[in-house]
Scaffold this active site. Structure first.
Site, PDB file in Angstrom:
ATOM      1  N   GLU A 328      -4.622 -37.906 -79.734  1.00  0.00           N
ATOM      2  CA  GLU A 328      -3.875 -39.090 -80.132  1.00  0.00           C
ATOM      3  C   GLU A 328      -3.989 -40.173 -79.069  1.00  0.00           C
ATOM      4  O   GLU A 328      -3.795 -39.908 -77.876  1.00  0.00           O
ATOM      5  CB  GLU A 328      -2.394 -38.743 -80.325  1.00  0.00           C
ATOM      6  CG  GLU A 328      -2.120 -37.762 -81.446  1.00  0.00           C
ATOM      7  CD  GLU A 328      -0.647 -37.424 -81.588  1.00  0.00           C
ATOM      8  OE1 GLU A 328      -0.233 -37.098 -82.717  1.00  0.00           O
ATOM      9  OE2 GLU A 328       0.097 -37.481 -80.581  1.00  0.00           O
ATOM     10  N   CYS A 329      -4.297 -41.386 -79.479  1.00  0.00           N
ATOM     11  CA  CYS A 329      -4.243 -42.594 -78.651  1.00  0.00           C
ATOM     12  C   CYS A 329      -5.007 -42.423 -77.329  1.00  0.00           C
ATOM     13  O   CYS A 329      -6.225 -42.476 -77.312  1.00  0.00           O
ATOM     14  CB  CYS A 329      -2.792 -42.990 -78.422  1.00  0.00           C
ATOM     15  SG  CYS A 329      -2.592 -44.735 -77.987  1.00  0.00           S
ATOM     16  N   GLY A 330      -4.304 -42.208 -76.214  1.00  0.00           N
ATOM     17  CA  GLY A 330      -5.002 -42.015 -74.949  1.00  0.00           C
ATOM     18  C   GLY A 330      -5.962 -40.849 -74.995  1.00  0.00           C
ATOM     19  O   GLY A 330      -7.013 -40.869 -74.345  1.00  0.00           O
TER      20      GLY A 330
END
Length: 455
Positions: A328-330
């Site tokens: 997720e994301c990072g």
């Protein structure tokens, strides 16, 4: 006992006030359970630093009302709940759904309202009156804390302005700069690291609370929790009789954005979570069936991540051999070919996904999202839905047709407007900018475990 700390707006100091309250109450011998309204990751870390206990998110937009009630119910001591944004602010401008006010109704909890008192006297009462009378949920505001007071005389004037108008009493008046400063900001609050935080910060918060807050009055207020008619939630029991799957969870300074309830429900579904550090550990944990990369700030540790060549090689080899990865994301950023930071430097990343991640000078996306699955995937069958949140200052490119990956997400914001956010599927890798919440969804946790088992 329960108490919600709300505010008239973001930036009025409710996080610091909450930490002072927690430290002061703990010093008085009261057990404090910390919670945070909304999808925030950073504020719970500070609360955990002060209380020494896990701080859970309470979010009735991403999860269910029953789940929110269950997380808070039956706990010893006092549940201290930090609100989100302004008291009535939530994902929908036309209602208070998902707001701090909404939580007071769900939990039957009294609220203390933090108000920036600078340059106000009688107008302080007018402002408070607006919040108390705006909606029925304003009646749950039972006390006021004035932040940024100029002097004791100023505090006395504010108290008279409230008392003379029949408004909730003043239970605290905190002078400017009386509370310890939190760490510097990067896209919001900097993540707290116990090695970098003043070791006396808990005592500093406690002393400020003793000096400027009516702790006994606040304790009495918290004891006035009403019964909202709690709906019995599920008590999802840990699965037995089957071998656990081993899930490697990336957790260090670069990756630390996880909803604790997500991890809890995975454990109860049959996952054994093994933490590792992408900045320090030279190899992946042994005998794992999945890697879970949460969000974080990989851009702050791009050099350390790029220099850990042996781990990057392990991850690329693991993905190439069919290993399961969820990011997720990072975590998505780290799985990319490389990362370009704002000064133009480019650092090699894990190379699992064929993109460059580039940091931007302004925010790319912020807000709640609904995700429906275009194909069967790790989180659910085609057509199933899940909710989550986006917040990032980066983008990935090039997005070209004909590449081996495919998009398995259809995403819309809380206003049901379509977004171009991807759910990238490549082999057994699923990655997206969306932080999903499934702490209330044992079906999703079981789906993940069974998908990995191949059942």
């Amino acid at each position: 006992m329960k108490l919600i700390v709300g505010a008239v707006a973001s930036g009025t100091g409710k996080t610091s006030v909450c930490l002072a309250l927690a430290a002061g109450l703990i010093k008085k011998g009261i057990q404090v359970n910390g919670f945070k309204v909304g999808p925030d990751y950073i504020d719970p870390m500070y609360m955990e630093l002060v209380t020494g206990k896990t701080c859970y998110n309470l979010d009735p937009w991403m999860s269910s009302q029953e789940h929110v009630q269950e997380l808070v119910s039956g706990l010893p001591g006092l549940s201290l709940i930090e609100g989100v944004m302004g008291y009535y602010d939530g994902p929908d401008i036309s209602s208070s759904t998902g707001s701090t006010a909404h939580l007071t109704g769900i939990l039957g909890s009294p609220a203390v309202l933090v108000v920036d008192a600078r340059a106000m006297a009688r107008s302080f009462g007018a402002l408070v009156r607006g919040f108390v009378d705006f909606e029925d949920l304003g009646k749950n505001i039972k006390a006021i804390i004035a932040n940024g007071c100029g002097s004791q005389r100023h505090a006395d004037l504010l108290a008279k302005a409230l008392n003379g108008s029949g408004l909730p009493p003043l239970v605290g008046a905190i002078p400017k700069k009386a509370l310890p400063e939190l760490a510097s900001r990067h896209l919001g609050l900097q993540t707290p690291d116990s090695r970098e935080v003043d070791p006396d910060i808990e005592d500093l918060f406690a002393r400020a609370a003793e000096q400027y807050l009516d702790l006994d009055g606040i304790i009495s207020l918290a004891g006035q929790t009403s019964d909202p008619g709690l709906i019995p939630g599920f008590r999802f029991q840990e699965q037995s009789g089957q071998k656990k799957i081993r899930v490697a969870v990336a957790r260090d300074r670069a990756f630390n954005f996880y909803y604790q309830a997500n991890l809890d429900v995975l454990v109860r579904a049959g996952a054994d979570l093994i933490q590792f550090s992408p900045t320090k550990d030279r190899h992946l944990p042994q005998d794992i069936q999945m890697i879970y990369f949460g969000g974080g700030y990989p851009e702050l540790y791009a050099y350390e991540l790029s220099q850990n060549k042996s781990l990057r090689k392990d991850i690329l080899s693991y993905a190439g051999s069919g290993g399961h990865i969820y990011a997720e994301c990072g975590g998505l950023v780290y799985l990319c070919r490389d990362l370009k930071i704002l000064n133009g430097q480019v650092f090699p990343m894990a190379g699992v996904l064929p993109f460059r991640a580039s940091m931007l000078g302004r925010r790319k996306s912020l807000g709640y999202v609904r995700v429906s699955f275009e194909n069967d995937c790790l989180l659910g069958d085609k057509g199933a839905e899940i909710r989550g949140h986006e917040y990032h200052y980066s983008e990935i490119e090039p997005i070209k047709p004909g590449q081996k990956w495919k998009n398995v997400y259809q995403v819309e914001n809380s206003r049901q407007e379509p977004k171009d956010t991807l759910g990238i599927s490549l082999g057994n890798v699923l990655a997206s900018y969306v932080h999903v919440y499934f702490g209330h969804r044992p079906d999703v946790a079981q789906r993940i475990v069974e998908w990995i088992r191949g059942e």
